[in-house]
Write a protein that holds these residues in place. Sequence first.
Motif, PDB file in Angstrom:
ATOM      1  N   THR A 496     -85.243 -92.652  23.553  1.00  0.00           N
ATOM      2  CA  THR A 496     -85.912 -92.149  22.335  1.00  0.00           C
ATOM      3  C   THR A 496     -87.232 -91.502  22.836  1.00  0.00           C
ATOM      4  O   THR A 496     -88.051 -92.165  23.716  1.00  0.00           O
ATOM      5  N   LEU A 497     -87.382 -90.165  22.593  1.00  0.00           N
ATOM      6  CA  LEU A 497     -88.661 -89.314  23.108  1.00  0.00           C
ATOM      7  C   LEU A 497     -88.909 -88.530  21.899  1.00  0.00           C
ATOM      8  O   LEU A 497     -88.542 -87.967  21.292  1.00  0.00           O
ATOM      9  N   SER A 498     -90.347 -88.807  21.658  1.00  0.00           N
ATOM     10  CA  SER A 498     -90.844 -88.340  20.233  1.00  0.00           C
ATOM     11  C   SER A 498     -92.024 -87.807  20.971  1.00  0.00           C
ATOM     12  O   SER A 498     -93.018 -88.303  21.240  1.00  0.00           O
ATOM     13  N   VAL A 499     -92.460 -86.317  20.810  1.00  0.00           N
ATOM     14  CA  VAL A 499     -93.506 -85.633  21.084  1.00  0.00           C
ATOM     15  C   VAL A 499     -94.052 -84.683  20.199  1.00  0.00           C
ATOM     16  O   VAL A 499     -93.211 -84.088  19.297  1.00  0.00           O
ATOM     17  N   GLY A 500     -95.328 -84.719  19.869  1.00  0.00           N
ATOM     18  CA  GLY A 500     -96.062 -84.051  18.789  1.00  0.00           C
ATOM     19  C   GLY A 500     -97.202 -83.184  19.196  1.00  0.00           C
ATOM     20  O   GLY A 500     -97.630 -83.627  20.219  1.00  0.00           O
ATOM     21  N   TRP A 501     -97.472 -82.255  18.669  1.00  0.00           N
ATOM     22  CA  TRP A 501     -98.634 -81.341  19.119  1.00  0.00           C
ATOM     23  C   TRP A 501     -99.416 -80.501  18.039  1.00  0.00           C
ATOM     24  O   TRP A 501     -98.656 -80.190  17.100  1.00  0.00           O
ATOM     25  N   TRP A 502    -100.609 -80.384  18.296  1.00  0.00           N
ATOM     26  CA  TRP A 502    -101.218 -79.576  17.134  1.00  0.00           C
ATOM     27  C   TRP A 502    -100.967 -78.099  17.663  1.00  0.00           C
ATOM     28  O   TRP A 502    -100.790 -77.472  18.774  1.00  0.00           O
ATOM     29  N   LYS A 503    -100.753 -77.277  16.567  1.00  0.00           N
ATOM     30  CA  LYS A 503    -100.401 -75.909  16.692  1.00  0.00           C
ATOM     31  C   LYS A 503    -101.451 -75.079  17.602  1.00  0.00           C
ATOM     32  O   LYS A 503    -100.699 -74.243  18.515  1.00  0.00           O
ATOM     33  N   LEU A 504    -102.608 -75.113  17.676  1.00  0.00           N
ATOM     34  CA  LEU A 504    -103.457 -74.622  18.619  1.00  0.00           C
ATOM     35  C   LEU A 504    -103.577 -75.124  19.879  1.00  0.00           C
ATOM     36  O   LEU A 504    -104.363 -74.613  20.753  1.00  0.00           O
ATOM     37  N   SER A 505    -103.133 -76.426  20.313  1.00  0.00           N
ATOM     38  CA  SER A 505    -103.120 -76.869  21.390  1.00  0.00           C
ATOM     39  C   SER A 505    -102.310 -76.076  22.550  1.00  0.00           C
ATOM     40  O   SER A 505    -101.408 -75.542  22.159  1.00  0.00           O
ATOM     41  N   ASP A 506    -102.787 -76.318  23.600  1.00  0.00           N
ATOM     42  CA  ASP A 506    -102.072 -75.550  24.860  1.00  0.00           C
ATOM     43  C   ASP A 506    -101.295 -76.694  25.588  1.00  0.00           C
ATOM     44  O   ASP A 506    -101.539 -77.165  26.540  1.00  0.00           O
ATOM     45  N   LEU A 507    -100.049 -77.101  24.974  1.00  0.00           N
ATOM     46  CA  LEU A 507     -99.211 -78.162  25.537  1.00  0.00           C
ATOM     47  C   LEU A 507     -98.436 -77.582  26.728  1.00  0.00           C
ATOM     48  O   LEU A 507     -97.667 -76.396  26.574  1.00  0.00           O
ATOM     49  N   LYS A 508     -98.510 -78.369  27.832  1.00  0.00           N
ATOM     50  CA  LYS A 508     -97.919 -77.887  28.982  1.00  0.00           C
ATOM     51  C   LYS A 508     -97.311 -79.097  29.886  1.00  0.00           C
ATOM     52  O   LYS A 508     -97.914 -79.948  29.738  1.00  0.00           O
ATOM     53  N   ILE A 509     -96.017 -79.218  29.890  1.00  0.00           N
ATOM     54  CA  ILE A 509     -95.361 -80.398  30.199  1.00  0.00           C
ATOM     55  C   ILE A 509     -94.262 -79.869  31.675  1.00  0.00           C
ATOM     56  O   ILE A 509     -93.786 -78.889  31.475  1.00  0.00           O
ATOM     57  N   CYS A 510     -94.585 -80.586  32.635  1.00  0.00           N
ATOM     58  CA  CYS A 510     -93.740 -80.105  33.864  1.00  0.00           C
ATOM     59  C   CYS A 510     -93.085 -81.462  34.399  1.00  0.00           C
ATOM     60  O   CYS A 510     -93.261 -82.591  34.144  1.00  0.00           O
ATOM     61  N   PHE A 511     -91.760 -81.287  34.695  1.00  0.00           N
ATOM     62  CA  PHE A 511     -91.084 -82.170  35.378  1.00  0.00           C
ATOM     63  C   PHE A 511     -90.794 -82.054  36.722  1.00  0.00           C
ATOM     64  O   PHE A 511     -90.916 -80.917  37.245  1.00  0.00           O
ATOM     65  N   PRO A 512     -90.396 -83.113  37.397  1.00  0.00           N
ATOM     66  CA  PRO A 512     -90.222 -83.146  38.915  1.00  0.00           C
ATOM     67  C   PRO A 512     -89.198 -81.718  39.459  1.00  0.00           C
ATOM     68  O   PRO A 512     -88.036 -81.645  38.588  1.00  0.00           O
ATOM     69  N   SER A 513     -89.674 -81.121  40.218  1.00  0.00           N
ATOM     70  CA  SER A 513     -88.708 -79.938  40.768  1.00  0.00           C
ATOM     71  C   SER A 513     -87.454 -80.229  41.554  1.00  0.00           C
ATOM     72  O   SER A 513     -87.554 -81.432  42.262  1.00  0.00           O
ATOM     73  N   ALA A 514     -86.593 -79.607  41.641  1.00  0.00           N
ATOM     74  CA  ALA A 514     -85.346 -79.654  42.397  1.00  0.00           C
ATOM     75  C   ALA A 514     -85.220 -78.325  43.239  1.00  0.00           C
ATOM     76  O   ALA A 514     -85.927 -77.391  42.877  1.00  0.00           O
ATOM     77  N   HIS A 515     -84.080 -78.311  44.060  1.00  0.00           N
ATOM     78  CA  HIS A 515     -83.870 -77.135  44.809  1.00  0.00           C
ATOM     79  C   HIS A 515     -83.290 -75.983  43.925  1.00  0.00           C
ATOM     80  O   HIS A 515     -83.493 -75.053  44.258  1.00  0.00           O
ATOM     81  N   ASP A 516     -82.658 -76.382  42.835  1.00  0.00           N
ATOM     82  CA  ASP A 516     -82.255 -75.385  41.728  1.00  0.00           C
ATOM     83  C   ASP A 516     -82.883 -75.415  40.562  1.00  0.00           C
ATOM     84  O   ASP A 516     -82.501 -74.856  39.506  1.00  0.00           O
ATOM     85  N   ASN A 517     -84.134 -76.018  40.292  1.00  0.00           N
ATOM     86  CA  ASN A 517     -84.694 -76.086  39.156  1.00  0.00           C
ATOM     87  C   ASN A 517     -86.560 -76.431  39.555  1.00  0.00           C
ATOM     88  O   ASN A 517     -86.789 -77.301  39.980  1.00  0.00           O
ATOM     89  N   ASP A 518     -86.901 -75.316  39.073  1.00  0.00           N
ATOM     90  CA  ASP A 518     -88.496 -75.332  39.492  1.00  0.00           C
ATOM     91  C   ASP A 518     -89.117 -75.737  38.178  1.00  0.00           C
ATOM     92  O   ASP A 518     -89.788 -75.070  37.421  1.00  0.00           O
ATOM     93  N   ASP A 519     -89.405 -77.098  38.028  1.00  0.00           N
ATOM     94  CA  ASP A 519     -90.405 -77.674  36.988  1.00  0.00           C
ATOM     95  C   ASP A 519     -89.733 -77.590  35.544  1.00  0.00           C
ATOM     96  O   ASP A 519     -90.440 -78.077  34.723  1.00  0.00           O
ATOM     97  N   VAL A 520     -88.557 -77.321  35.442  1.00  0.00           N
ATOM     98  CA  VAL A 520     -87.766 -76.795  33.932  1.00  0.00           C
ATOM     99  C   VAL A 520     -87.005 -78.318  33.793  1.00  0.00           C
ATOM    100  O   VAL A 520     -86.466 -78.895  34.776  1.00  0.00           O
ATOM    101  N   LEU A 521     -87.116 -78.544  32.401  1.00  0.00           N
ATOM    102  CA  LEU A 521     -86.491 -79.656  32.082  1.00  0.00           C
ATOM    103  C   LEU A 521     -84.955 -79.448  32.324  1.00  0.00           C
ATOM    104  O   LEU A 521     -84.269 -78.754  31.854  1.00  0.00           O
ATOM    105  N   ASP A 522     -84.388 -80.565  32.920  1.00  0.00           N
ATOM    106  CA  ASP A 522     -83.001 -80.816  33.349  1.00  0.00           C
ATOM    107  C   ASP A 522     -82.737 -81.984  32.728  1.00  0.00           C
ATOM    108  O   ASP A 522     -82.794 -83.136  33.415  1.00  0.00           O
ATOM    109  N   TYR A 523     -81.960 -82.085  31.533  1.00  0.00           N
ATOM    110  CA  TYR A 523     -81.597 -83.523  30.633  1.00  0.00           C
ATOM    111  C   TYR A 523     -80.872 -84.299  31.701  1.00  0.00           C
ATOM    112  O   TYR A 523     -81.063 -85.694  31.759  1.00  0.00           O
TER     113      TYR A 523
END
Length: 636
Positions: A496-523
């Motif tokens: 279970t993952l629950s994420v909330g944010w304020w509308k004006l906040s600058d939310l930036k989330i990065c995940f570990p990189s792979a050779h075919d995925n540059d910081d983009v979420l890969d479920y």
Amino acid sequence: MEGEDAMLLEQNCRYYPSCRKSMWDSSSCGCATAESDTETEWRQHSILPYIENQKYTFGSMYTSREEQGEFIFVQTKKNPGNLAEITCSSGNYWITPGGKRVVLINDDQLKKNCRTKLNYGDKIALLGKVRPRRGLHPTIKHESLNGFFLFKECRRAMERQEGEEPSMPDDEEKVTFTPGQNYLVLSHIFSYLPFKTLKIARLVCSQWDEEATRILKKKSTVVLDFDCRHNYQHPMGSMRLLRYVKEMKNLHPNSLYLRLPPFPPAHRNLEGGKLAVKLVDDLNWFLQLDRSRHITRLNLGGPIFSGFDYKIHLAILKKLQATLCELELAWYFDFWDESSDDFAFLTEDLHLNKLEVFIFSIHADRVPAKVLLAIMSSWATAIQGIKTLKLNCHSNDERNLINCLLKYDKPLPKLEAFIGQSTRQIVLDLLLKLTNPLKTLKLNRLVCLERRENFASLENLIQKHARTLEEFEFIYDVDQQNLEALHLPIFPRLRTLSVGWWKLSDLKICFPSAHDNDDVLDYERHLPRLDALSLSMFPSIHPITASWADQRSKLEIFFPTRDRNGEPIETRCVTLRKLDSRVSLPFARRAWSQIEFPADLPISDMFPNVWNDWMTRRRTEESSPPSTKESLPVAI
């Protein structure tokens, strides 16, 4: 009917307002009588549950439950003491005058020390002491005095479910299912019934009662709210515990919600002091019964104005400590007495060996620093063995407890779940000091990120528990722009993952990189077991609009369609079963609104196993061909 409960009625007004004549006077004008206007002129004073050998004492001075049984206060300023006793025996109610008190039944005086059988419809007058020289005044209006009652049968209306046809006959021959032949089928059917229906099902037969009771134990909570003094001042309130024991004699729920009033000393508030003594005795009697050993969850709260109040609460905890698994403290400390710092609020005798869940909902207002430190230190010691800690209080109150927990080298060594309202600096310090891997981490507002140096500390905390976390929740409410990104690790067990944010906040989330995925979420790689995903947005400007507009950059974090270089990618998560989208509406009737995500996001393809109303509607619209207008024939 023998063995049935009875009730006492008292008059709303003792004289008819138009003619000012007694309602019970046979020579009354006839404008109103008890028989002709029962609903408007009479009200329920108390219910007398029939319990064999039970004694009810009427008077104004409570001494003890052992001597007086169930005590019912009757206001008599000039005649303190016991006025009369009513006992249950052989299916009937019997009344006996108290000492030299005068009791009238239908205007006939009862003999001293002689019990008399009560019949439904009897008029009872508790006159107290009458001076021998004066005797009974021939023109006295007994109904104008306190202690004048009408003895009636207590009939409870059968509850009826909404939509049930009242004229439907009961035809037992049409019932083709015999409950006693298959307990598994009966248990399965009862598991779908609502709470009110289960209570009615208990009345059918002993087998239904046994099965419904077993389910009710898990679903129900005993609510005893005596927080307001008037809840216990009226006889109906002061007899709640006895009535509960009678009506729910074979139902022992595991959960208890208890709110206690302040207990003023008798010398300060005579009436309140007497009520306090009776309430304490009633609670001790109630908790000493067999039902107390079934209580595993306790929500204990109420105002605490003195050391005496606090000791009463601790005494209740000591009676239940052997079985408690979940405890919520909802106390409000406000010491009016300046000498309160002389009390020692210690809990050496409190051994919560089975306690696993502790919810801290305490609010302290005017408390001397020395006393507050003693209270928090003792509770920090008492909860060292818990597995779940929930902070449900103001930041100042949670700071008082956390400061005491931070004094330990290894605080809360068995903790597996932490739930907080806001992650401030002191909360982050406590979490970093924990040694046991967490399974649940709900941080809510990340206030600590207002300091940029805490980004690394928070990332280290999440990385420390990433391998064991099964539920993770946080709200990003930092208004600063262009802050660094929050780097999240791989969560191999997260469901279970629950994420909330304020509308004006600058939310930036990065995940570990792979050779075919540059910081983009890969479920499949980053969240391989994710079952539920909840995204919440909090508008921070007026007017508030319930829309995901201007939130595309945040949504791209969880619904990526392109990589960091802008190249199209395909995202797919087959483990997800629940997808929740919420927009906060703080000034609306509903706090949250379910708002669909933008239609151009290929969510139905990303999450093929998510099914809900708006997802089904979206799949239907995507599969249906575009509508075309039919060509009309042209007249020549």
